[in-house]
Design a protein around this motif. Structure first.
Motif, PDB file in Angstrom:
ATOM      1  N   GLY A  35     -18.362  59.965  50.326  1.00 42.01           N
ATOM      2  CA  GLY A  35     -19.645  60.601  50.089  1.00 42.01           C
ATOM      3  C   GLY A  35     -20.211  61.168  51.380  1.00 42.01           C
ATOM      4  N   GLY A  36     -21.437  61.611  51.310  1.00 39.13           N
ATOM      5  CA  GLY A  36     -22.060  62.254  52.457  1.00 39.13           C
ATOM      6  C   GLY A  36     -22.292  61.318  53.633  1.00 39.13           C
ATOM      7  N   ASN A  37     -22.310  60.007  53.390  1.00 38.89           N
ATOM      8  CA  ASN A  37     -22.584  59.086  54.499  1.00 38.89           C
ATOM      9  C   ASN A  37     -21.356  58.809  55.351  1.00 38.89           C
ATOM     10  N   HIS A  38     -20.203  59.298  54.953  1.00 37.44           N
ATOM     11  CA  HIS A  38     -18.971  59.186  55.745  1.00 37.44           C
ATOM     12  C   HIS A  38     -18.740  57.745  56.170  1.00 37.44           C
ATOM     13  N   ARG A  39     -18.734  56.849  55.208  1.00 39.15           N
ATOM     14  CA  ARG A  39     -18.520  55.435  55.510  1.00 39.15           C
ATOM     15  C   ARG A  39     -17.140  55.190  56.097  1.00 39.15           C
ATOM     16  N   GLU A  40     -17.028  54.119  56.874  1.00 34.82           N
ATOM     17  CA  GLU A  40     -15.768  53.790  57.551  1.00 34.82           C
ATOM     18  C   GLU A  40     -14.600  53.736  56.578  1.00 34.82           C
ATOM     19  N   ARG A  41     -14.821  53.112  55.419  1.00 35.43           N
ATOM     20  CA  ARG A  41     -13.722  52.922  54.477  1.00 35.43           C
ATOM     21  C   ARG A  41     -13.266  54.235  53.845  1.00 35.43           C
ATOM     22  N   ASP A  42     -14.098  55.271  53.929  1.00 36.77           N
ATOM     23  CA  ASP A  42     -13.768  56.549  53.294  1.00 36.77           C
ATOM     24  C   ASP A  42     -12.963  57.483  54.188  1.00 36.77           C
ATOM     25  N   MET A  43     -12.844  57.180  55.459  1.00 33.03           N
ATOM     26  CA  MET A  43     -12.384  58.189  56.416  1.00 33.03           C
ATOM     27  C   MET A  43     -10.972  58.685  56.144  1.00 33.03           C
ATOM     28  N   TYR A  44     -10.077  57.804  55.713  1.00 35.24           N
ATOM     29  CA  TYR A  44      -8.702  58.239  55.449  1.00 35.24           C
ATOM     30  C   TYR A  44      -8.590  59.054  54.158  1.00 35.24           C
ATOM     31  N   SER A  45      -9.399  58.755  53.184  1.00 32.48           N
ATOM     32  CA  SER A  45      -9.236  59.414  51.890  1.00 32.48           C
ATOM     33  C   SER A  45      -9.487  60.911  51.991  1.00 32.48           C
ATOM     34  N   PRO A  46      -8.628  61.720  51.351  1.00 36.41           N
ATOM     35  CA  PRO A  46      -8.876  63.160  51.305  1.00 36.41           C
ATOM     36  C   PRO A  46      -9.813  63.565  50.164  1.00 36.41           C
ATOM     37  N   GLN A  47     -10.192  62.623  49.320  1.00 34.08           N
ATOM     38  CA  GLN A  47     -10.936  62.952  48.100  1.00 34.08           C
ATOM     39  C   GLN A  47     -12.259  63.647  48.405  1.00 34.08           C
ATOM     40  N   GLY A  48     -12.488  64.760  47.721  1.00 30.64           N
ATOM     41  CA  GLY A  48     -13.734  65.485  47.862  1.00 30.64           C
ATOM     42  C   GLY A  48     -13.914  66.168  49.202  1.00 30.64           C
ATOM     43  N   LYS A  49     -12.849  66.303  49.974  1.00 34.50           N
ATOM     44  CA  LYS A  49     -12.911  66.926  51.295  1.00 34.50           C
ATOM     45  C   LYS A  49     -11.986  68.148  51.323  1.00 34.50           C
ATOM     46  N   PRO A  50     -12.113  68.991  52.347  1.00 32.46           N
ATOM     47  CA  PRO A  50     -11.177  70.125  52.459  1.00 32.46           C
ATOM     48  C   PRO A  50      -9.718  69.699  52.451  1.00 32.46           C
ATOM     49  N   ALA A  51      -9.427  68.497  52.942  1.00 33.13           N
ATOM     50  CA  ALA A  51      -8.037  68.018  52.953  1.00 33.13           C
ATOM     51  C   ALA A  51      -7.470  67.909  51.545  1.00 33.13           C
ATOM     52  N   GLU A  52      -8.307  67.597  50.561  1.00 34.96           N
ATOM     53  CA  GLU A  52      -7.809  67.515  49.191  1.00 34.96           C
ATOM     54  C   GLU A  52      -7.362  68.889  48.698  1.00 34.96           C
ATOM     55  N   ALA A  53      -8.105  69.918  49.088  1.00 39.38           N
ATOM     56  CA  ALA A  53      -7.713  71.280  48.698  1.00 39.38           C
ATOM     57  C   ALA A  53      -6.384  71.670  49.345  1.00 39.38           C
ATOM     58  N   VAL A  54      -6.144  71.202  50.575  1.00 36.70           N
ATOM     59  CA  VAL A  54      -4.872  71.468  51.243  1.00 36.70           C
ATOM     60  C   VAL A  54      -3.733  70.802  50.484  1.00 36.70           C
ATOM     61  N   LEU A  55      -3.917  69.533  50.128  1.00 41.36           N
ATOM     62  CA  LEU A  55      -2.888  68.827  49.354  1.00 41.36           C
ATOM     63  C   LEU A  55      -2.642  69.521  48.022  1.00 41.36           C
ATOM     64  N   GLN A  56      -3.711  69.923  47.364  1.00 45.48           N
ATOM     65  CA  GLN A  56      -3.563  70.586  46.070  1.00 45.48           C
ATOM     66  C   GLN A  56      -2.733  71.860  46.199  1.00 45.48           C
ATOM     67  N   ARG A  57      -3.021  72.637  47.232  1.00 49.20           N
ATOM     68  CA  ARG A  57      -2.289  73.888  47.417  1.00 49.20           C
ATOM     69  C   ARG A  57      -0.796  73.630  47.664  1.00 49.20           C
ATOM     70  N   ILE A  58      -0.509  72.608  48.461  1.00 48.51           N
ATOM     71  CA  ILE A  58       0.890  72.290  48.789  1.00 48.51           C
ATOM     72  C   ILE A  58       1.601  71.653  47.602  1.00 48.51           C
ATOM     73  N   TRP A  59       0.957  70.679  46.983  1.00 47.84           N
ATOM     74  CA  TRP A  59       1.576  69.952  45.879  1.00 47.84           C
ATOM     75  C   TRP A  59       1.846  70.852  44.679  1.00 47.84           C
ATOM     76  N   LYS A  60       1.039  71.870  44.487  1.00 43.29           N
ATOM     77  CA  LYS A  60       1.205  72.715  43.296  1.00 43.29           C
ATOM     78  C   LYS A  60       2.204  73.834  43.515  1.00 43.29           C
ATOM     79  N   LYS A  61       2.725  73.959  44.737  1.00 43.74           N
ATOM     80  CA  LYS A  61       3.728  74.996  44.988  1.00 43.74           C
ATOM     81  C   LYS A  61       4.963  74.717  44.172  1.00 43.74           C
TER      82      LYS A  61
END
Length: 356
Positions: free
Chosen positions: A330-356
Protein backbone atom coordinates in the motif's frame (compact mmCIF):
# COMPACT_ATOMS: atom_id res chain seq x y z
CA UNK A 1 63.75 -61.18 -35.37
CA UNK A 2 64.79 -58.41 -33.00
CA UNK A 3 62.38 -56.67 -30.59
CA UNK A 4 61.34 -53.11 -31.37
CA UNK A 5 61.29 -50.74 -28.36
CA UNK A 6 59.28 -47.54 -28.63
CA UNK A 7 61.06 -44.23 -28.24
CA UNK A 8 60.65 -43.04 -24.58
CA UNK A 9 60.16 -39.45 -25.73
CA UNK A 10 57.35 -40.56 -28.06
CA UNK A 11 55.72 -42.40 -25.15
CA UNK A 12 55.79 -39.27 -23.00
CA UNK A 13 54.32 -37.20 -25.80
CA UNK A 14 51.49 -39.71 -26.30
CA UNK A 15 50.73 -39.78 -22.57
CA UNK A 16 50.69 -35.99 -22.42
CA UNK A 17 48.33 -35.82 -25.40
CA UNK A 18 46.03 -38.39 -23.79
CA UNK A 19 45.95 -36.39 -20.54
CA UNK A 20 45.13 -33.16 -22.39
CA UNK A 21 42.32 -34.90 -24.28
CA UNK A 22 40.84 -36.30 -21.07
CA UNK A 23 40.93 -32.92 -19.33
CA UNK A 24 39.39 -31.21 -22.35
CA UNK A 25 36.58 -33.75 -22.54
CA UNK A 26 35.79 -33.23 -18.83
CA UNK A 27 35.73 -29.45 -19.23
CA UNK A 28 33.74 -29.29 -22.45
CA UNK A 29 30.46 -30.90 -21.55
CA UNK A 30 27.78 -29.31 -23.72
CA UNK A 31 25.41 -26.74 -22.23
CA UNK A 32 22.28 -28.34 -20.83
CA UNK A 33 19.27 -27.67 -23.04
CA UNK A 34 16.08 -27.52 -20.97
CA UNK A 35 13.19 -28.66 -23.16
CA UNK A 36 10.46 -28.36 -20.52
CA UNK A 37 8.31 -25.35 -19.77
CA UNK A 38 9.81 -22.16 -18.37
CA UNK A 39 8.21 -21.59 -14.98
CA UNK A 40 6.62 -18.19 -14.33
CA UNK A 41 5.80 -18.34 -10.65
CA UNK A 42 5.54 -16.57 -7.31
CA UNK A 43 6.26 -17.59 -3.72
CA UNK A 44 3.01 -17.18 -1.78
CA UNK A 45 3.01 -15.67 1.70
CA UNK A 46 1.05 -18.12 3.84
CA UNK A 47 -1.79 -16.05 5.33
CA UNK A 48 -2.96 -16.27 8.96
CA UNK A 49 -6.52 -16.90 7.80
CA UNK A 50 -8.21 -18.18 4.67
CA UNK A 51 -8.33 -15.62 1.82
CA UNK A 52 -10.98 -15.30 -0.86
CA UNK A 53 -11.11 -18.19 -3.31
CA UNK A 54 -10.30 -15.74 -6.14
CA UNK A 55 -7.13 -14.44 -4.47
CA UNK A 56 -4.81 -15.88 -7.15
CA UNK A 57 -6.78 -14.55 -10.11
CA UNK A 58 -4.50 -11.51 -10.45
CA UNK A 59 -1.37 -13.67 -10.64
CA UNK A 60 -2.96 -15.75 -13.39
CA UNK A 61 -4.07 -12.59 -15.21
CA UNK A 62 -0.47 -11.34 -15.13
CA UNK A 63 0.63 -14.44 -17.01
CA UNK A 64 1.84 -16.45 -14.02
CA UNK A 65 1.76 -20.22 -14.41
CA UNK A 66 2.98 -21.53 -11.03
CA UNK A 67 2.85 -20.80 -7.32
CA UNK A 68 5.14 -21.93 -4.51
CA UNK A 69 3.30 -22.82 -1.31
CA UNK A 70 5.65 -22.14 1.62
CA UNK A 71 4.77 -23.73 5.00
CA UNK A 72 7.21 -22.86 7.79
CA UNK A 73 8.64 -24.93 10.59
CA UNK A 74 10.38 -23.33 13.57
CA UNK A 75 13.49 -23.63 15.71
CA UNK A 76 15.60 -21.55 18.04
CA UNK A 77 19.28 -20.81 17.64
CA UNK A 78 21.42 -23.57 19.18
CA UNK A 79 18.31 -25.56 20.16
CA UNK A 80 18.36 -29.12 18.72
CA UNK A 81 14.55 -29.31 18.52
CA UNK A 82 12.50 -28.46 15.46
CA UNK A 83 8.77 -27.69 15.60
CA UNK A 84 6.04 -27.67 13.00
CA UNK A 85 2.31 -28.21 12.88
CA UNK A 86 2.71 -31.99 13.07
CA UNK A 87 4.78 -32.21 16.25
CA UNK A 88 3.76 -29.33 18.51
CA UNK A 89 0.59 -28.54 20.47
CA UNK A 90 -2.15 -26.75 18.49
CA UNK A 91 -2.08 -22.98 18.91
CA UNK A 92 1.68 -22.61 19.19
CA UNK A 93 3.46 -20.73 16.43
CA UNK A 94 6.01 -17.98 16.98
CA UNK A 95 4.32 -17.47 20.34
CA UNK A 96 0.86 -17.25 18.76
CA UNK A 97 -1.68 -19.31 16.82
CA UNK A 98 -0.78 -21.55 13.88
CA UNK A 99 -1.31 -19.64 10.67
CA UNK A 100 -3.96 -21.07 8.36
CA UNK A 101 -1.66 -21.12 5.33
CA UNK A 102 0.99 -23.22 7.10
CA UNK A 103 -1.30 -25.96 8.36
CA UNK A 104 -1.81 -29.11 6.26
CA UNK A 105 -5.43 -28.05 5.75
CA UNK A 106 -4.40 -24.57 4.63
CA UNK A 107 -1.78 -25.98 2.25
CA UNK A 108 -4.37 -28.30 0.72
CA UNK A 109 -6.90 -25.48 0.23
CA UNK A 110 -4.25 -23.17 -1.23
CA UNK A 111 -3.39 -25.89 -3.74
CA UNK A 112 -7.08 -26.14 -4.65
CA UNK A 113 -7.25 -22.35 -5.18
CA UNK A 114 -4.20 -22.49 -7.44
CA UNK A 115 -5.57 -25.33 -9.52
CA UNK A 116 -8.89 -23.53 -9.90
CA UNK A 117 -6.89 -20.83 -11.71
CA UNK A 118 -4.99 -23.37 -13.80
CA UNK A 119 -1.75 -22.81 -11.86
CA UNK A 120 0.78 -25.54 -11.09
CA UNK A 121 2.25 -25.88 -7.59
CA UNK A 122 5.64 -26.26 -5.96
CA UNK A 123 5.56 -27.18 -2.25
CA UNK A 124 8.54 -25.50 -0.56
CA UNK A 125 9.01 -26.05 3.20
CA UNK A 126 11.03 -23.35 4.96
CA UNK A 127 12.73 -22.92 8.34
CA UNK A 128 12.16 -19.92 10.60
CA UNK A 129 14.95 -19.67 13.18
CA UNK A 130 14.27 -17.45 16.18
CA UNK A 131 17.37 -15.66 17.47
CA UNK A 132 19.48 -16.38 14.42
CA UNK A 133 19.56 -17.21 10.73
CA UNK A 134 18.58 -20.58 9.29
CA UNK A 135 21.46 -20.07 6.83
CA UNK A 136 23.91 -20.75 9.66
CA UNK A 137 22.11 -23.65 11.34
CA UNK A 138 24.76 -25.91 12.89
CA UNK A 139 25.59 -27.79 16.11
CA UNK A 140 28.81 -28.74 17.87
CA UNK A 141 27.61 -31.93 19.57
CA UNK A 142 26.78 -35.10 17.64
CA UNK A 143 23.80 -35.73 19.94
CA UNK A 144 22.36 -32.32 19.04
CA UNK A 145 22.76 -33.03 15.33
CA UNK A 146 20.97 -36.34 15.69
CA UNK A 147 18.12 -34.81 17.70
CA UNK A 148 17.56 -32.05 15.16
CA UNK A 149 17.85 -34.44 12.23
CA UNK A 150 15.20 -36.74 13.67
CA UNK A 151 12.74 -33.84 14.01
CA UNK A 152 13.62 -32.34 10.66
CA UNK A 153 13.41 -35.63 8.82
CA UNK A 154 9.86 -36.03 10.16
CA UNK A 155 8.99 -32.54 8.89
CA UNK A 156 10.31 -33.14 5.36
CA UNK A 157 8.80 -36.62 5.01
CA UNK A 158 5.42 -35.41 6.30
CA UNK A 159 5.41 -32.77 3.57
CA UNK A 160 6.56 -35.37 1.03
CA UNK A 161 3.47 -37.42 1.95
CA UNK A 162 1.33 -34.29 1.65
CA UNK A 163 2.89 -33.51 -1.74
CA UNK A 164 2.18 -37.04 -2.92
CA UNK A 165 -1.42 -37.06 -1.68
CA UNK A 166 -2.13 -33.69 -3.32
CA UNK A 167 -0.27 -34.67 -6.52
CA UNK A 168 1.97 -31.61 -6.19
CA UNK A 169 3.85 -30.82 -9.42
CA UNK A 170 7.24 -30.11 -7.82
CA UNK A 171 8.56 -30.66 -4.28
CA UNK A 172 11.38 -28.45 -3.00
CA UNK A 173 12.66 -30.48 -0.08
CA UNK A 174 14.17 -27.57 1.87
CA UNK A 175 15.14 -23.90 1.63
CA UNK A 176 18.63 -22.51 2.26
CA UNK A 177 19.94 -24.96 4.89
CA UNK A 178 23.24 -25.04 3.04
CA UNK A 179 25.55 -25.04 6.08
CA UNK A 180 23.58 -28.01 7.45
CA UNK A 181 23.78 -29.75 4.06
CA UNK A 182 27.55 -29.25 3.78
CA UNK A 183 28.16 -30.45 7.33
CA UNK A 184 25.94 -33.55 7.07
CA UNK A 185 25.91 -34.72 3.42
CA UNK A 186 25.09 -38.35 4.25
CA UNK A 187 21.94 -37.31 6.09
CA UNK A 188 20.76 -35.29 3.11
CA UNK A 189 21.53 -37.92 0.52
CA UNK A 190 19.59 -40.51 2.49
CA UNK A 191 16.75 -38.03 3.05
CA UNK A 192 16.42 -37.52 -0.71
CA UNK A 193 16.32 -41.30 -1.21
CA UNK A 194 13.58 -41.56 1.45
CA UNK A 195 11.58 -38.71 -0.10
CA UNK A 196 11.65 -40.46 -3.47
CA UNK A 197 10.10 -43.55 -1.87
CA UNK A 198 7.09 -41.42 -0.87
CA UNK A 199 6.73 -38.73 -3.52
CA UNK A 200 6.95 -39.67 -7.19
CA UNK A 201 7.17 -36.21 -8.74
CA UNK A 202 10.06 -33.89 -9.53
CA UNK A 203 12.42 -32.73 -6.77
CA UNK A 204 14.62 -29.72 -6.13
CA UNK A 205 16.29 -27.92 -3.23
CA UNK A 206 16.48 -24.12 -2.76
CA UNK A 207 20.16 -23.23 -2.28
CA UNK A 208 21.38 -19.79 -1.34
CA UNK A 209 23.03 -17.80 -4.14
CA UNK A 210 26.50 -17.91 -2.54
CA UNK A 211 26.66 -21.64 -1.71
CA UNK A 212 24.68 -23.44 -4.41
CA UNK A 213 27.79 -24.65 -6.27
CA UNK A 214 29.17 -26.44 -3.19
CA UNK A 215 26.22 -28.71 -2.42
CA UNK A 216 26.93 -32.45 -2.77
CA UNK A 217 23.61 -33.86 -3.98
CA UNK A 218 22.53 -32.15 -7.22
CA UNK A 219 22.94 -35.44 -9.05
CA UNK A 220 20.05 -36.85 -6.97
CA UNK A 221 17.58 -34.07 -7.86
CA UNK A 222 15.73 -32.98 -11.00
CA UNK A 223 16.46 -29.25 -10.86
CA UNK A 224 19.38 -27.24 -9.50
CA UNK A 225 17.41 -24.83 -7.32
CA UNK A 226 18.90 -21.41 -6.54
CA UNK A 227 17.60 -18.50 -4.47
CA UNK A 228 19.05 -15.98 -6.90
CA UNK A 229 19.90 -12.91 -4.83
CA UNK A 230 23.13 -12.19 -6.71
CA UNK A 231 24.67 -8.71 -6.26
CA UNK A 232 24.47 -6.91 -9.60
CA UNK A 233 25.02 -3.18 -9.14
CA UNK A 234 25.66 -0.67 -6.33
CA UNK A 235 23.90 2.17 -8.17
CA UNK A 236 21.03 3.99 -6.48
CA UNK A 237 18.79 3.38 -9.50
CA UNK A 238 20.66 0.82 -11.56
CA UNK A 239 19.86 0.72 -15.24
CA UNK A 240 18.73 -2.44 -16.98
CA UNK A 241 21.95 -2.38 -19.01
CA UNK A 242 24.14 -2.14 -15.88
CA UNK A 243 22.37 -5.07 -14.23
CA UNK A 244 22.56 -7.22 -17.37
CA UNK A 245 26.32 -6.69 -17.19
CA UNK A 246 26.17 -7.66 -13.51
CA UNK A 247 24.56 -10.97 -14.47
CA UNK A 248 27.51 -12.03 -16.66
CA UNK A 249 29.56 -13.72 -13.94
CA UNK A 250 26.64 -15.53 -12.22
CA UNK A 251 25.38 -16.74 -15.60
CA UNK A 252 28.77 -18.23 -16.49
CA UNK A 253 28.96 -20.01 -13.13
CA UNK A 254 25.38 -21.30 -13.32
CA UNK A 255 25.95 -22.52 -16.88
CA UNK A 256 29.06 -24.41 -15.81
CA UNK A 257 27.26 -26.20 -12.98
CA UNK A 258 24.25 -26.97 -15.17
CA UNK A 259 26.53 -28.50 -17.81
CA UNK A 260 28.48 -30.49 -15.22
CA UNK A 261 25.31 -32.15 -13.88
CA UNK A 262 23.27 -31.92 -17.09
CA UNK A 263 20.38 -30.42 -15.10
CA UNK A 264 18.22 -27.33 -15.57
CA UNK A 265 18.59 -24.40 -13.18
CA UNK A 266 15.44 -23.16 -11.46
CA UNK A 267 15.34 -19.90 -9.51
CA UNK A 268 13.38 -21.11 -6.48
CA UNK A 269 13.40 -17.47 -5.35
CA UNK A 270 14.31 -14.19 -7.00
CA UNK A 271 13.28 -10.73 -5.93
CA UNK A 272 14.20 -7.12 -5.38
CA UNK A 273 12.94 -4.57 -2.90
CA UNK A 274 11.37 -1.38 -4.23
CA UNK A 275 14.22 0.59 -2.64
CA UNK A 276 17.36 2.49 -3.57
CA UNK A 277 20.30 0.19 -4.46
CA UNK A 278 17.99 -2.79 -4.71
CA UNK A 279 20.53 -4.84 -6.67
CA UNK A 280 23.57 -4.20 -4.45
CA UNK A 281 22.63 -6.74 -1.76
CA UNK A 282 19.25 -8.14 -2.85
CA UNK A 283 19.17 -10.60 0.07
CA UNK A 284 19.07 -7.85 2.71
CA UNK A 285 15.52 -7.32 3.94
CA UNK A 286 15.96 -5.37 7.17
CA UNK A 287 18.13 -2.42 6.13
CA UNK A 288 16.71 1.08 5.73
CA UNK A 289 14.72 1.61 2.57
CA UNK A 290 14.33 4.73 0.50
CA UNK A 291 11.44 3.86 -1.84
CA UNK A 292 12.46 3.46 -5.48
CA UNK A 293 9.96 1.79 -7.80
CA UNK A 294 12.11 2.29 -10.89
CA UNK A 295 15.02 0.36 -9.38
CA UNK A 296 12.79 -2.65 -8.68
CA UNK A 297 11.23 -2.55 -12.15
CA UNK A 298 14.63 -2.35 -13.83
CA UNK A 299 15.89 -5.30 -11.81
CA UNK A 300 13.07 -7.58 -12.99
CA UNK A 301 13.53 -6.45 -16.58
CA UNK A 302 17.29 -7.07 -16.40
CA UNK A 303 16.88 -10.57 -14.98
CA UNK A 304 14.69 -11.72 -17.84
CA UNK A 305 16.80 -9.94 -20.45
CA UNK A 306 19.97 -11.61 -19.13
CA UNK A 307 18.51 -15.08 -18.51
CA UNK A 308 15.94 -15.27 -21.27
CA UNK A 309 18.20 -16.83 -23.89
CA UNK A 310 20.00 -19.25 -21.56
CA UNK A 311 19.10 -22.81 -22.65
CA UNK A 312 19.50 -24.24 -19.12
CA UNK A 313 17.25 -21.69 -17.40
CA UNK A 314 13.95 -23.24 -16.27
CA UNK A 315 12.38 -20.01 -14.98
CA UNK A 316 11.61 -19.16 -11.39
CA UNK A 317 9.49 -17.88 -8.55
CA UNK A 318 9.20 -14.23 -7.52
CA UNK A 319 9.65 -13.43 -3.85
CA UNK A 320 6.94 -12.66 -2.74
CA UNK A 321 3.16 -12.60 -3.35
CA UNK A 322 0.52 -11.81 -0.71
CA UNK A 323 -2.79 -13.65 -0.71
CA UNK A 324 -4.78 -11.45 1.70
CA UNK A 325 -5.93 -8.10 0.33
CA UNK A 326 -4.98 -6.22 3.50
CA UNK A 327 -1.39 -7.53 3.36
CA UNK A 328 -0.66 -6.36 -0.15
CA UNK A 329 1.57 -3.33 -0.75
CA UNK A 330 0.00 0.00 0.00
CA UNK A 331 0.93 3.65 0.11
CA UNK A 332 2.69 3.34 3.46
CA UNK A 333 5.42 1.15 1.92
CA UNK A 334 5.63 -1.15 4.93
CA UNK A 335 8.78 -3.21 5.45
CA UNK A 336 7.02 -6.48 4.70
CA UNK A 337 5.73 -5.15 1.37
CA UNK A 338 9.04 -4.09 -0.14
CA UNK A 339 9.84 -7.28 -2.06
CA UNK A 340 6.36 -7.78 -3.47
CA UNK A 341 5.78 -6.45 -6.99
CA UNK A 342 2.01 -6.32 -6.43
CA UNK A 343 0.40 -3.03 -7.38
CA UNK A 344 3.74 -1.52 -8.40
CA UNK A 345 5.38 -0.78 -11.77
CA UNK A 346 7.35 -4.01 -11.31
CA UNK A 347 4.13 -6.00 -11.65
CA UNK A 348 3.52 -4.42 -15.05
CA UNK A 349 7.06 -5.44 -16.07
CA UNK A 350 6.42 -9.04 -15.04
CA UNK A 351 3.09 -9.03 -16.84
CA UNK A 352 4.67 -7.81 -20.05
CA UNK A 353 7.42 -10.45 -19.89
CA UNK A 354 5.26 -13.34 -18.70
CA UNK A 355 2.64 -12.77 -21.39
CA UNK A 356 5.15 -12.87 -24.24
Amino acid sequence: MSAIYPNPISQLICLACLFVCLVASCQSRPPYNHLGERIKGANLVAPPRKPADTTLHALKADGGTWVAVVPYGFCRKDDPHFFWSGNRPPGERRGGGQWWGESPEGVAETVQMARAEGLKVMLKPHVWMMGGSHLDLAFEKETDWQSFEADYRGYVLAHARLADSLKIDLFCITTELDKFALARPDFWKQLIVDVRKIYKGKLTYAANWDRYDKLPFWDLLDYIGVDAYFPLSADRTPSVKAMVRGWKKPINELATLSAAYQKPVLFTEFGYRSCNRTAEKPWESETDCEPNMEAQSNAYAALYEALGAQPWFAGGFVWKWFMLERDRPGGNHRERDMYSPQGKPAEAVLQRIWKK
